[in-house]
Design an enzyme around this catalytic site. Structure first.
Site, PDB file in Angstrom:
ATOM      1  N   ASP A 142      46.800  31.121  44.391  1.00 24.07           N
ATOM      2  CA  ASP A 142      45.427  30.843  43.975  1.00 24.07           C
ATOM      3  C   ASP A 142      45.413  29.975  42.715  1.00 24.07           C
ATOM      4  OD1 ASP A 142      42.460  31.399  43.546  1.00 24.07           O
ATOM      5  OD2 ASP A 142      42.885  32.829  45.141  1.00 24.07           O
ATOM      6  N   HIS A 181      38.998  32.292  39.972  1.00 23.55           N
ATOM      7  CA  HIS A 181      39.069  32.795  41.336  1.00 23.55           C
ATOM      8  C   HIS A 181      40.297  33.674  41.566  1.00 23.55           C
ATOM      9  CE1 HIS A 181      39.796  32.362  45.774  1.00 23.55           C
ATOM     10  NE2 HIS A 181      38.493  32.523  45.800  1.00 23.55           N
ATOM     11  N   SER A 199      37.312  34.894  51.039  1.00 23.80           N
ATOM     12  CA  SER A 199      38.307  35.134  49.998  1.00 23.80           C
ATOM     13  C   SER A 199      38.355  36.611  49.638  1.00 23.80           C
ATOM     14  CB  SER A 199      37.978  34.332  48.736  1.00 23.80           C
ATOM     15  OG  SER A 199      38.430  33.018  48.817  1.00 23.80           O
TER      16      SER A 199
END
Length: 405
Positions: free
Chosen positions: A57, A91, A254
């Site tokens: 990520d 994120h 996600s």
């Protein structure tokens, strides 16, 4: 194959006006899926201890209240300033907390709060300018994760095209005994429902997103590469890279990917001698559905994850250690003698995270994995309702053929 810079969705919690939680110390009350999964009961059996999850990520900030002590050394493949602990978008840290957050200091509580995180910082196109500057690093990141001590590789990102070296990287990770999990994408309701990678690669578990009632979200992409469904609507995440507040109404595959990775960590921790194939097989066997396992849904795959069926009820047969339960092909590098092969004991790239959170629109069903829309525990405890979707005035059966190469 050439890399395509288009992506499966932007990090919408950074660009749309989502109202942040009033304070971090009340965010756990927004994690509705933990009650639905009977997390308190699960944690009496397994907490994910002994399992590491590679989070491929934007990087993972190890200094949030919920991640202190949870993050192991990782790898940065971006070639830019900083390292794997410098999260350039927020994120990756969100995904890590959903998997293994301790909940300390009012932070997010992870599904597997004693698992560990190995951050693999890569370039996620669409987040900042790093993608434009560095190009695609997905295959390199997957290989780095494969070379780590992680058993599970969690990939909450995707592109509209196979990326250079992607299939070979996935095959390499498989040969190392890793369980690869990825989101299928967030653009089903606003763009062509294209195939998403790396979820599309054979050997990667593609995860779609459902809401609190077990309904598949409108945004969740669909196709023959959907293998499992998991909560991905109104799942809290950090609002941005400043880590000042959480946004409780963030949505995406996600989140569904991270929660699935956490559930897999719980199961693997309780059955450490199993292989990735066996962990996945029992997840498929125990998934919530009311259609035949031999004809999985293009929206929900084999059904909704239900780790309680494995850990609390002893259901699911792990079967062959060296055969992928989705492709039915042998996994190179794994021995057929690995694992127990017996029923479990009841005691024992860009982000695909976020889509716009608009009232009345983000979670209408394309199918359901719950036979009750009013009880949030039933979608993990029982089976699933019939799933038929109406798109553009036409009705389409949701059953899909088995994924090919």
């Amino acid at each position: 194959m050439t890399t395509v810079g288009a992506t499966l969705g932007a990090l919408a919690v950074m660009s749309v006006g989502l109202a942040p939680a009033a304070a971090a110390d009340d965010i756990q009350s927004q994690q509705w899926y933990l009650d639905a999964m009977n997390a308190q009961g699960l944690w009496k059996v397994s907490t994910g201890k002994g399992i590491s999850v590679a989070v491929v990520d934007t990087g993972v900030n190890p200094d949030t209240n919920s991640l202190k002590g949870q993050v192991l050394p990782g790898v940065d493949v971006t070639g830019t300033a900083g390292d794997e602990t410098d999260d350039y978008g927020g994120h990756g840290t969100s995904m890590a907390e959903l998997i293994a957050g301790t909940g300390r200091g009012g932070g997010l509580k992870g599904v597997a709060p004693e698992a560990k995180i190995i951050p693999i910082r890569t370039v996620l196109l669409g987040i900042g300018k790093k993608g434009e500057e560095q190009g695609d690093t997905s295959a390199k990141a997957i290989r780095a994760a494969a070379d780590s001590d992680a058993k599970i590789i969690s990939m909450s990102f995707g592109t509209i095209s196979a990326f250079d070296g992607g299939l070979e990287a996935v095959q390499y990770a498989e040969s190392k005994g890793k369980l690869l999990i990825a989101g299928v994408g967030n653009d089903a309701d606003i763009a062509k429902n294209y195939i998403g990678y790396p979820a599309r690669y054979p050997g990667v578990v593609g995860v779609s997103a459902i809401n609190e009632n077990g309904e598949v979200a409108k945004f969740s992409q669909n196709g023959a590469y959907v293998d499992l469904a998991s909560p991905g609507v109104d799942v809290p995440t950090w609002c941005d890279k400043t880590f000042k507040s959480y946004c409780p109404q963030s949505n995406g595959t996600s989140q569904a990917t991270a929660i699935t990775s956490g559930a897999a960590a719980l199961i693997w921790s309780a059955h450490p001698k199993w292989t990735a194939n066996q962990v996945l097989r029992v997840m498929i066997d125990t998934a919530g559905r009311d259609w035949p396992k031999s004809t999985p849904s293009r929206y929900l795959g084999y059904g909704t994850i239900r780790p309680a069926q494995v850990l609390l009820k002893g259901k699911g047969v792990p079967g062959a250690a060296d055969v992928d339960p989705v492709t039915n092909k042998k996994t190179p590098g794994l021995s057929a003698g690995t694992g127990t092969g017996t029923s479990p004991s009841a005691s024992a790239s860009t982000s695909s995270q976020a889509v716009n959170s608009t009232s009345g629109g983000q979670t209408s069903a394309a199918g359901s994995s719950s036979n009750s829309s009013g009880n949030t525990t039933l979608w993990v405890a029982l089976g699933a309702a019939a799933a038929v979707v109406v798109i553009g005035g036409g009705a389409f059966a949701v059953i899909r053929s088995r994924r090919g190469v």
